[in-house]
Motif scaffolding. Structure first.
Motif, PDB file in Angstrom:
ATOM      1  N   PHE B  87       0.842  -1.201   0.000  1.00 38.75           N
ATOM      2  CA  PHE B  87       0.000   0.000   0.000  1.00 38.75           C
ATOM      3  C   PHE B  87       0.878   1.252   0.000  1.00 38.75           C
ATOM      4  O   PHE B  87       0.551   2.245  -0.639  1.00 38.75           O
ATOM      5  N   GLU B  88       1.993   1.159   0.706  1.00 40.53           N
ATOM      6  CA  GLU B  88       2.896   2.298   0.786  1.00 40.53           C
ATOM      7  C   GLU B  88       3.548   2.594  -0.568  1.00 40.53           C
ATOM      8  O   GLU B  88       3.630   3.748  -0.973  1.00 40.53           O
ATOM      9  N   LEU B  90       2.302   1.792  -3.384  1.00 42.76           N
ATOM     10  CA  LEU B  90       1.226   2.241  -4.266  1.00 42.76           C
ATOM     11  C   LEU B  90       0.919   3.715  -4.048  1.00 42.76           C
ATOM     12  O   LEU B  90       0.857   4.501  -4.987  1.00 42.76           O
ATOM     13  N   MET B  91       0.783   4.109  -2.786  1.00 42.17           N
ATOM     14  CA  MET B  91       0.350   5.468  -2.504  1.00 42.17           C
ATOM     15  C   MET B  91       1.481   6.488  -2.620  1.00 42.17           C
ATOM     16  O   MET B  91       1.221   7.689  -2.581  1.00 42.17           O
ATOM     17  N   THR B  92       2.720   6.023  -2.750  1.00 40.64           N
ATOM     18  CA  THR B  92       3.786   6.991  -2.976  1.00 40.64           C
ATOM     19  C   THR B  92       4.103   7.129  -4.466  1.00 40.64           C
ATOM     20  O   THR B  92       4.974   7.894  -4.843  1.00 40.64           O
ATOM     21  N   ALA B  93       3.387   6.385  -5.287  1.00 37.95           N
ATOM     22  CA  ALA B  93       3.443   6.632  -6.733  1.00 37.95           C
ATOM     23  C   ALA B  93       2.469   7.776  -7.020  1.00 37.95           C
ATOM     24  O   ALA B  93       1.577   8.037  -6.215  1.00 37.95           O
ATOM     25  N   VAL B  95      -0.379   8.577  -7.854  1.00 41.18           N
ATOM     26  CA  VAL B  95      -1.760   8.162  -8.106  1.00 41.18           C
ATOM     27  C   VAL B  95      -2.650   8.883  -7.102  1.00 41.18           C
ATOM     28  O   VAL B  95      -2.215   9.214  -6.015  1.00 41.18           O
ATOM     29  N   ARG B 248      -5.362   8.660   6.317  1.00 35.68           N
ATOM     30  CA  ARG B 248      -3.991   8.580   6.801  1.00 35.68           C
ATOM     31  C   ARG B 248      -3.320   9.947   6.740  1.00 35.68           C
ATOM     32  O   ARG B 248      -2.343  10.213   7.426  1.00 35.68           O
ATOM     33  N   ARG B 249      -3.884  10.832   5.925  1.00 38.67           N
ATOM     34  CA  ARG B 249      -3.331  12.192   5.842  1.00 38.67           C
ATOM     35  C   ARG B 249      -3.832  13.096   6.967  1.00 38.67           C
ATOM     36  O   ARG B 249      -3.357  14.207   7.129  1.00 38.67           O
ATOM     37  N   LYS B 251      -4.044  12.111  10.159  1.00 39.65           N
ATOM     38  CA  LYS B 251      -3.525  11.726  11.484  1.00 39.65           C
ATOM     39  C   LYS B 251      -2.326  12.574  11.862  1.00 39.65           C
ATOM     40  O   LYS B 251      -1.547  12.922  11.019  1.00 39.65           O
TER      41      LYS B 251
END
Lengths: 313, 251
Positions: B87-88, B90-93, B95, B248-249, B251
């Motif tokens: 997931f990490e 993925l989300m640091t690409a 997108v 997650r952004r 927190k």
């Protein structure tokens, strides 16, 4: 390349990173060094736009990581801790997927995948399923993924963890190679690694920066005051007589070894390098010298020293 | 768009190139087979004027399929990525959260529908070897049946995505989505409510009743209110999923 100002990150009441500021210039290989739980991964996660900062600003290539996250993510290649990979995909297929995800066109992604496969020595395993690869290969797949879109900045979180000595050497070599074209920020808690690969070091402890130096300066600090070790064939009493009460010497230890050989360990005062001086002093008819070297503090010592002062303050 | 299609392809790949995918498909086909066996005796002898498609929903098998397969299809979507850490990456690409949620949802729905696709063969088979009236097999009726299936499938898949986004554990994800799914299903069971209902209460339950919606679809009736119900409910769960992914952004 990276500008971090007054960065603070709190997790539910616990401060992970507190008022950290540092800068990384283009083309540097910077090592983020610290014990487990020092906040290394947190800083890298914020830099790679995965987590937001609680306070402070972080800029990559002049872009804010929170407000211009999309642009920033295009410019960085990030390999998280433990290098998570989908185990059901094939190497080439995965890299192609990542390249497309990062916005490369079909033909550009094909070319780039070829380049990084070659760069990371993965050509032989490109058709294998990632789940069946050894850890060293997986690590290289992670690196290849971080590089596939030609990012300006490569962020690697503990890139060499869990590798055997040969793989370790190969991955370090690869990182060094990459440093010629990319800016690299890597985290580690293995000190010699920093020494071998990085041009700059940031030492972190309990979420704060305790040292920020070029590796060279840090090594000077490491060598400063290192003891001089020598092995001499001479009577112990004569040695003690010669070397006692000299202003150059802070402390002295003479221990007998095999035969008449003695091992002398000298702690120089003021941290001077006493080797040349000692060589002169020991030039005595009938005496023999078989070792003259300078012990060094390990980076561990420096680290312990730095972090301990921090705690005492 | 390129990102969405790339993600969609990857998600479809993970459904179709895994053992779980084929276990699900064969489970669906097996259970539908049972329901056909249930229907066949009813067809013999007595002439029928209800569309054959309607019979699918009447049997319990359909609900078993819906309530059990959708959690299994969706449990992996987010939970596995979070668990394995991908997931990490993925989300640091570059997108967006929305692209990720939509790609995972639509791949899940496509897979769900593809598991149902062979059922069309059963219908053709019945047409060929039984004396069904023409009304039972109108293409439009079959189309509306599949539309109903897609709508209710969309609702349950979006619900499953939401459950999966909440946790790292696939087991919890499937249990949560199955639990909420059963609750939604029970809302359809007006007959379970023992006390008498006033008119408006009965109205509300009629609008929420999935069994009634699906009977309509199977008869070839596509009512706007039913379509609206499923589309908004699906949208609602996708919105919740998006917010969880975004959270997650915060927190």
């Amino acid at each position: 390349m990276i500008e971090v100002t007054d960065l603070t990150k709190r997790y539910a009441g616990r401060v992970a990173v507190s008022h950290v500021s540092f800068q990384v210039g283009k083309g540097q290989i910077v090592g983020l060094l610290g014990p487990n739980g020092a906040g290394k991964s947190t800083i890298l996660k914020i830099l790679s736009c995965f987590l937001p900062a609680s306070a402070g600003t972080v800029k990559v290539a002049g872009l804010d990581v929170f407000h211009e996250a999309d642009e920033v993510r295009r410019r960085i290649g990030y390999m998280p801790e433990h290098n998570p990979l989908p185990l059901d995909m094939r190497v080439r297929e995965y890299l192609k997927f990542r390249a497309r995800l990062k916005g490369l066109s079909r033909s550009a992604s094909r070319d780039r995948v070829d380049v990084v496969l070659n760069q990371c020595s993965l050509l032989d395993v490109q058709k294998r399923i990632i789940g069946q690869l050894s850890k060293g290969f997986r690590q290289r797949v992670g690196l290849a993924d971080a590089l596939v879109h030609e990012p300006d900045l490569v962020i690697l979180d503990e890139p060499t963890i869990g590798l055997d000595p040969n793989q370790l050497r190969a991955v370090r070599q690869l990182i060094k190679e990459l440093g010629k074209r990319h800016t690299i920020l890597l985290s580690t808690h293995i000190l010699p690694e920093v020494e071998m690969t990085c041009s700059h070091v940031l030492m972190l402890d309990h979420g704060r920066i305790v040292a920020s130096d070029s590796t060279e300066d840090l090594l000077k600090r490491v060598f400063h005051g290192g003891p001089v070790i020598t092995e001499v064939l001479a009577p112990r009493e004569a040695l003690l007589e010669l070397l006692s009460d000299r202003k150059e010497i802070e402390s002295l230890d003479v221990s007998p070894m095999d035969g008449d050989w003695n091992r002398v360990i000298i702690q120089p005062s003021n941290g001077h390098d006493l080797r040349a001086w000692l060589h002169g002093e020991l030039a005595h008819p009938g005496w023999q010298l078989r070792e003259l070297s300078r012990g060094r503090h390990t980076l561990e010592d420096v680290f312990v020293k730095l972090t301990r002062t921090e705690k005492e303050e | 768009m390129q990102v969405y299609l790339t993600l969609l392809r990857r998600e479809l790949g993970s459904h179709f190139l895994s053992m779980t995918g084929y276990v699900i498909i064969s489970t669906v086909l097996g259970l539908v087979g049972f329901s056909i066996m249930d229907i066949l005796p009813k067809l013999s002898g007595t002439p029928m004027d209800t569309p054959i498609t309607e019979m699918f929903y009447v049997t319990l098998y359909f609900w078993i399929i819906l309530l059990l397969t959708t959690p299994v299809i969706t449990m992996r979507t987010f939970a596995q990525e979070k668990f394995s850490g991908t997931f990490e990456t993925l989300m640091t690409a570059p997108v967006s959260d929305l692209q990720v949620v939509l790609a995972k949802f639509s791949a899940g729905l496509m897979f769900f529908m593809s598991a149902w696709a062979p059922v069309a063969g059963y219908i053709v088979f019945l047409h060929r070897y039984t004396n069904l009236g023409a009304v039972a097999l109108q293409p439009a009726v079959i189309a509306s049946t599949y539309l109903g299936l897609a709508l209710i499938g969309g609702l349950f898949i979006s619900l499953g995505c939401f459950a999966s986004s909440l946790t790292k554990s696939q087991l919890i994800a499937s249990a949560v989505s199955c639990g909420i799914g059963v609750m939604l299903f029970l809302l359809s069971m007006r007959s379970l409510v023992p006390m008498p209902m006033s008119n408006w209460e009965a109205d509300v339950f009629a609008h929420l009743s999935m069994t009634e919606h699906l009977e309509d679809f199977a008869r070839g009736i596509v009512s706007l209110s039913a379509v609206t119900y499923y589309v908004t409910a699906t949208g609602f769960f996708l919105y919740l999923t998006l917010k969880v992914v975004e959270s997650r952004r915060w927190k």
